[in-house]
Design a protein around this motif. Sequence first.
Motif, PDB file in Angstrom:
ATOM      1  N   HIS A 298       0.835  -1.207   0.000  1.00 33.53           N
ATOM      2  CA  HIS A 298       0.000   0.000   0.000  1.00 33.53           C
ATOM      3  C   HIS A 298       0.867   1.253   0.000  1.00 33.53           C
ATOM      4  O   HIS A 298       0.582   2.211  -0.731  1.00 33.53           O
ATOM      5  CB  HIS A 298      -0.907  -0.003   1.228  1.00 33.53           C
ATOM      6  CG  HIS A 298      -1.766   1.222   1.346  1.00 33.53           C
ATOM      7  ND1 HIS A 298      -2.834   1.467   0.521  1.00 33.53           N
ATOM      8  CD2 HIS A 298      -1.685   2.286   2.199  1.00 33.53           C
ATOM      9  CE1 HIS A 298      -3.395   2.619   0.845  1.00 33.53           C
ATOM     10  NE2 HIS A 298      -2.716   3.128   1.867  1.00 33.53           N
ATOM     11  N   ALA A 299       1.937   1.235   0.832  1.00 38.45           N
ATOM     12  CA  ALA A 299       2.822   2.396   0.881  1.00 38.45           C
ATOM     13  C   ALA A 299       3.491   2.631  -0.470  1.00 38.45           C
ATOM     14  O   ALA A 299       3.617   3.772  -0.923  1.00 38.45           O
ATOM     15  CB  ALA A 299       3.874   2.206   1.970  1.00 38.45           C
ATOM     16  N   LYS A 301       2.322   1.786  -3.354  1.00 34.40           N
ATOM     17  CA  LYS A 301       1.303   2.266  -4.291  1.00 34.40           C
ATOM     18  C   LYS A 301       1.034   3.751  -4.095  1.00 34.40           C
ATOM     19  O   LYS A 301       0.839   4.499  -5.070  1.00 34.40           O
ATOM     20  CB  LYS A 301       0.018   1.467  -4.091  1.00 34.40           C
ATOM     21  CG  LYS A 301      -1.100   1.837  -5.055  1.00 34.40           C
ATOM     22  CD  LYS A 301      -2.318   0.952  -4.825  1.00 34.40           C
ATOM     23  CE  LYS A 301      -3.457   1.331  -5.774  1.00 34.40           C
ATOM     24  NZ  LYS A 301      -4.654   0.473  -5.534  1.00 34.40           N
ATOM     25  N   GLN A 302       1.043   4.179  -2.844  1.00 29.52           N
ATOM     26  CA  GLN A 302       0.764   5.588  -2.554  1.00 29.52           C
ATOM     27  C   GLN A 302       1.872   6.512  -3.043  1.00 29.52           C
ATOM     28  O   GLN A 302       1.629   7.663  -3.396  1.00 29.52           O
ATOM     29  CB  GLN A 302       0.575   5.788  -1.050  1.00 29.52           C
ATOM     30  CG  GLN A 302      -0.659   5.096  -0.472  1.00 29.52           C
ATOM     31  CD  GLN A 302      -1.951   5.623  -1.067  1.00 29.52           C
ATOM     32  OE1 GLN A 302      -2.595   4.964  -1.866  1.00 29.52           O
ATOM     33  NE2 GLN A 302      -2.317   6.833  -0.683  1.00 29.52           N
ATOM     34  N   THR A 303       3.102   6.010  -3.033  1.00 33.75           N
ATOM     35  CA  THR A 303       4.235   6.851  -3.426  1.00 33.75           C
ATOM     36  C   THR A 303       4.602   6.713  -4.898  1.00 33.75           C
ATOM     37  O   THR A 303       5.402   7.500  -5.402  1.00 33.75           O
ATOM     38  CB  THR A 303       5.463   6.505  -2.579  1.00 33.75           C
ATOM     39  OG1 THR A 303       5.782   5.108  -2.737  1.00 33.75           O
ATOM     40  CG2 THR A 303       5.201   6.786  -1.106  1.00 33.75           C
TER      41      THR A 303
END
Length: 319
Positions: A298-299, A301-303
Amino acid sequence: MTQEHFDRTIDRDQRIEPRDWMPDAYRTTMVRQIAQHAHSEIIGMQPEGEWITRAPSLRRKAILLAKVQDEAGHGLYLYSAAETLGADRTGLTEKLISGRQKYSSIFNYPTLSFADVGVIGWLVDGAAICNQVPLCRSSYGPYARAMIRICKEESFHQRQGYELLMALMRGTDAQREMVQDSVNRWWWPSLMMFGPPDADSTHTAQSMAWKIKRHTNDELRQRFVDMTVPQAEALGVTLPDPDLRWNADRGHHDFGEIDWSELKRVISGDGPCNAERIDVRRTAHEDGAWVREAAAAHAAKQTAAPSSKQIAERAERRP
């Protein structure tokens, strides 16, 4: 920042911060100490956690849940402090479960009765407070700042434990006997929490010179004994040491010889619950792998930079 600047900072009783230059030996020592402290908080959840489902009332259950949660938080603060020194949290956990890093010997003893929950709060957390309050002035900034909140919460834990024991001592003869039995079992291991005697301590002299520690093991142990004796008298329990008495000439309590062979045995992995504690921690780490993987994905994907398709889709959604 150079060795000279580092030495001057220590001499002036100022803080070393993560971006400052520091000797490799100082960094290694801080990682070792902070990691051992963090591991102790995480492993320390287990002895009391075993009683959450067996607590005798909803109030006691809520208190115990809150305390165990606090201990988890302490571990996270400390792992974060270790990361400022370049340590990797996953690597530290792997060293713990493989036996390459240690945790406090006290957590290798079993909790045989609910009175043990109170005695851990009173004696074990009391010893921890003696050890840890001076660490609020440790020379490494992130560690010292983390200890301020930890010590406040540990002080509350000690009061919780003492309140539980007072309630039991006002109860039946069986409850009072349960408290005394618990005190008998936890007193000597609590004294061992401060580490070996100063003459046998391999780290104390250098840690004192770097102002990581402010007091020696024996000084802290004596402080704990002097603090605890009047508390035991008020509680109405007997500390299991026939040699324990006030020494007017020294202005301190004398106490009996500690069985250092037992401390060495427990630290080396042969305590009552060593294997069990590590097995539980290893299982929890393995069972939580999917959570860590999902959080990392998730991290990432966010960055990640948005694709052309995502940019077009966002543009279409605009009014």
